[in-house]
Enzyme design. Sequence first.
Site, PDB file in Angstrom:
ATOM      1  N   GLY A  54       0.853  -1.190   0.000  1.00  0.00           N
ATOM      2  CA  GLY A  54       0.000   0.000   0.000  1.00  0.00           C
ATOM      3  C   GLY A  54       0.886   1.236   0.000  1.00  0.00           C
ATOM      4  N   GLU A 170       4.837 -11.411  -5.843  1.00  0.00           N
ATOM      5  CA  GLU A 170       3.768 -11.615  -6.832  1.00  0.00           C
ATOM      6  C   GLU A 170       4.135 -11.137  -8.231  1.00  0.00           C
ATOM      7  OE1 GLU A 170       3.920  -9.423  -4.474  1.00  0.00           O
ATOM      8  OE2 GLU A 170       2.819  -7.580  -4.877  1.00  0.00           O
ATOM      9  N   LYS A 366      -8.195 -13.044 -18.700  1.00  0.00           N
ATOM     10  CA  LYS A 366      -8.798 -13.686 -19.872  1.00  0.00           C
ATOM     11  C   LYS A 366      -8.715 -15.215 -19.836  1.00  0.00           C
ATOM     12  CE  LYS A 366     -10.190 -11.999 -23.866  1.00  0.00           C
ATOM     13  NZ  LYS A 366     -11.206 -10.945 -23.817  1.00  0.00           N
TER      14      LYS A 366
END
Length: 510
Positions: A54, A170, A366
């Site tokens: 953050g 990540e 997708k």
Amino acid sequence: MEKILVLDFGGQYNQLIARKVRSNSVYAEIVPYTGISVEEIKERRYSGIIMTGGPNSVYQDGSPRCDLSLLECGVPILGICYGAQLLAYLAGGAVNAKMESAEYGKTRIFTEKCALFQEMPEESICWMSHTDQVTDLPIGFRTIAKTDHCFHAAFCDEKRKLYGVQFHPEVNHTVYGEKILSNFLFHICGCSGDWLVKDYADLIISHYREELAGKKVLLGLSGGVDSSVAALLLNQAIGENLLCVFVDHGLLRKGEADFVEETFRRTFGLNLVRVNAQERFFKRLSGITDPERKRKIIGEEFIRVFEETAKHIGTLDALAQGTIYPDVIESGKGDSAVIKSHHNVGGLPENIGFKEIIEPLRDLFKDEVRIIGSKLGLPAELVWRQPFPGPGLAVRIIGEVTPEKVEIIQQADAVFREEVERSGFQILPDQFFAVLTDIKSVGVKGDARAYGYVVALRAVSTDDFMTAEWTKLPYEVLERASTRITNEIHGISRVVYDISSKPPATVEWE
Ligand code: XMP
């Protein structure tokens, strides 16, 4: 069902964290730090918690926090960047801004043996993006990684299964990032990895069955995989209460409008209305050349058509759309910059006449949508269909859009797609189409001067459409397409091939 809580403190990569967890076959849900209490966290029986990054500093008044008792609830925690600093701060450690030791980008990291870093080398590369860092560890914690500028680049309290990493596992730049996340999931949280993306369909269906009970929902169906999957999900959730509106804005590929109507009405028995709105779209686009204006106009006109259709039908409670996660990022929601206003997100006018917007695929990428589509029985031809932008051929016709130009590009596009599809090319490009440039050029046809448009052919290969490489199509395919296009289609004098990747170019020309 085992699941991970991604506790959102406002970081840029939160969806990516959830996605990376899900790709380990463990379900992850993102909840804002204000949206859940420690009691609820205990009740929901999460296998683990990931506290995200953050933009804030933990020592500032009013910075996002969570309750200290979270650390005592017995659920393993992985704090990332801000999440790691908060973890240390809550547990009694110290965090400071150290401008001289800020780190951004690829950074060398040295890790120690522990559950989080098993099966990876001592030295590797991670992705850093921080000014603040933990300067004193809380009691009971030990350092498990350092970099040249960050002494506590990772730390843990193994007894309570609390882990903090200053870097971002990540993102792909962290070479062992996936390993670190899977170590957390399987070796620290004890997950078994038995969740499948396709199970997400059941979750979405049961969620909307409850949330939309008794409500009437309008969905804009384009025939692309996103809106088709959204339609099938909602159809299973609320059946007849879902009304699909297929707007033919006259900017679709050759033969597409009839194909879409046929497939969804006949094969899937959806409650479908086709609106032939070609004329009003052309009228509004007349004289418009700016790409963003075109996008906004088309997005707005879509909504107007929906609203008018809805009026004829009676009371409707919500508008559903097939927005997927990359649309959200690229339209500049959150902290990201606006690249293009994808008409199903940024192009929405402020004063839309629906009380609620439903976006069942908003958290998905997708490839995840395609897996769900297959599970719902969508034929492979539709599941693997190349994406087609909401504003249609309007963003593939540079300059003013007219019915004549649409017809020319529809024909050129059909020829190019036919040639690529029958080329026997091992792996088809992920997207391939023709663009009508606004340039006219001199040619010679049958001893006479020809003065016609320059058509550009575009083919890209990509995983997620956020970045893309131009596809090295065989010369023979390009040659056949070029010859056919200039011979068969009146008004085209020249064909060129686009060899730009994304970035710096985008997939569509506008
Ligand atoms: P760009 O041109 O942004 O395209 O690199 C990335 C992918 O998104 C598609 N695209 C759109 N899809 N509404 C959509 O639903 C839009 O306004 C839109 N604009 C681009 C594009 O075809 C490519 O697959």
